[in-house]
Design an enzyme around this catalytic site. Structure first.
Site, PDB file in Angstrom:
ATOM      1  N   VAL A   1       0.812  -1.312  -0.029  1.00 24.16           N
ATOM      2  CA  VAL A   1       0.059  -0.017  -0.216  1.00 24.16           C
ATOM      3  C   VAL A   1       0.840   1.236   0.103  1.00 24.16           C
ATOM      4  O   VAL A   1       1.769   1.435   0.705  1.00 24.16           O
ATOM      5  CB  VAL A   1      -0.954  -0.035   1.431  1.00 24.16           C
ATOM      6  CG1 VAL A   1      -1.727   1.245   1.342  1.00 24.16           C
ATOM      7  CG2 VAL A   1      -1.497  -1.531   1.180  1.00 24.16           C
ATOM      8  N   CYS A   2       0.528   2.026  -0.979  1.00 28.18           N
ATOM      9  CA  CYS A   2       1.535   3.451  -0.945  1.00 28.18           C
ATOM     10  C   CYS A   2       1.414   4.088   0.331  1.00 28.18           C
ATOM     11  O   CYS A   2       0.245   4.550   0.655  1.00 28.18           O
ATOM     12  CB  CYS A   2       1.113   4.388  -2.081  1.00 28.18           C
ATOM     13  SG  CYS A   2       1.851   5.785  -2.157  1.00 28.18           S
ATOM     14  N   ILE A   3       2.548   4.603   1.086  1.00 36.24           N
ATOM     15  CA  ILE A   3       2.359   5.192   2.387  1.00 36.24           C
ATOM     16  C   ILE A   3       1.615   6.674   2.018  1.00 36.24           C
ATOM     17  O   ILE A   3       0.841   7.006   2.773  1.00 36.24           O
ATOM     18  CB  ILE A   3       3.687   5.383   2.957  1.00 36.24           C
ATOM     19  CG1 ILE A   3       3.710   5.707   4.114  1.00 36.24           C
ATOM     20  CG2 ILE A   3       4.701   5.886   2.007  1.00 36.24           C
ATOM     21  CD1 ILE A   3       4.752   5.672   5.166  1.00 36.24           C
TER      22      ILE A   3
ATOM     23  N   ALA B   1      -2.061   6.307   1.361  1.00 35.11           N
ATOM     24  CA  ALA B   1      -2.592   5.767   2.624  1.00 35.11           C
ATOM     25  C   ALA B   1      -2.531   6.830   3.715  1.00 35.11           C
ATOM     26  O   ALA B   1      -3.676   6.722   4.468  1.00 35.11           O
ATOM     27  CB  ALA B   1      -1.617   4.628   3.260  1.00 35.11           C
TER      28      ALA B   1
END
Lengths: 130, 128
Positions: free
Chosen positions: A77-79, A82
């Site tokens: 998941v892209c930080i 997110a």
């Protein structure tokens, strides 16, 4: 063939998460390799363990978690995406001073470099989105 | 950061959406900036409402506009990241009454056939 998958839309709102899941599952069952599934934009909402769909519907989040467990699938998941949308793991919750985290089992939070690497390493990067 | 084991692929970022109605434009730009560290062969195209991302004179502050951060100046910084191949779809630009003098950055204008050629040359196409 070695695939990477990108999921750009949220669960239930949009079909792309369903299509990405079906594609990934079919590819694995046929013996292909999935290098990584990368969740971006509203796609990060596929990774919250607080999702509670009606019982007579599919559980999009759990379905990814189960697939990850069965095939040791890398769900990233892209930080940045997110954090905008309130998806946190324990470390990030602590770092941001939040009192809860909500990352679902099998997902991990990391940077956009993981998407670029997924493109470089795989034979094909397949994008599911609008 | 080196490319993965020296592999250099052709990455094309296809920007199709207006800059503020959805977050696609901003988050596309974030991928481009991070991706630049991997020293790949990067091109950007702007097509459909995506051409508005490059429009000069965007005013988005609370006082002057919708109260959203203006990221249009970042496109001008791309050169510093060695991202220099920017293309605009000719029809999309003209249909919106724009010309290259309305844009923030230097671009190459492509017709349909040239755009198709560019896309056919790529290894990775990320469409936003």
């Amino acid at each position: 063939m070695k695939f990477s998958i990108m999921v750009n839309e949220g669960p239930y709102q949009h079909q792309s998460s369903d299509s990405a899941y079906q594609f990934t599952k079919a590819a694995l069952e046929k013996g292909h390799e999935i290098f990584r599934v990368f969740f971006y934009h509203d796609g990060v909402n596929n990774a919250t363990c607080l999702t509670v769909p009606p019982q007579d519907d599919r559980h999009v989040v759990n379905r990814w978690s189960e697939l990850s467990k069965k095939y040791n699938l890398d769900l990233v998941v892209c930080i940045a995406a997110a954090q905008r949308r309130g998806i946190l793991d324990d470390n990030e919750a602590k770092r941001q001073g939040k009192n809860a985290s909500n990352i679902a089992e099998g997902f991990r939070i990391s940077g956009l470099g993981q998407l670029i690497e997924a493109g470089i390493q795989a034979d094909r990067l397949v994008v599911f989105g609008d | 950061m080196d490319g993965e084991g020296g592999v250099i692929k052709k990455f094309l970022y296809v920007n199709r959406k207006a800059p503020y109605g959805t977050i696609y434009a901003l988050e596309s730009l974030e991928v481009v900036l991070i991706g630049a560290a991997f020293e790949q062969d990067v091109s950007l195209v702007f097509i459909d409402d995506g051409v508005y991302q490059l429009k000069k004179g965007q005013q988005t502050t609370v006082d002057s506009g919708i109260g959203v951060k203006d990221f249009s100046k970042t496109y001008r910084a791309l050169e510093g990241y060695d991202v220099e191949k920017l293309y605009v779809d000719k029809k999309s630009m003209e249909m919106r009454g724009l010309s290259t003098s309305d844009l923030n950055v230097d671009v190459e204008v492509l017709d349909d056939a040239q755009m198709a050629d560019l896309m056919a040359q790529q290894d990775i196409i990320l469409s936003f």
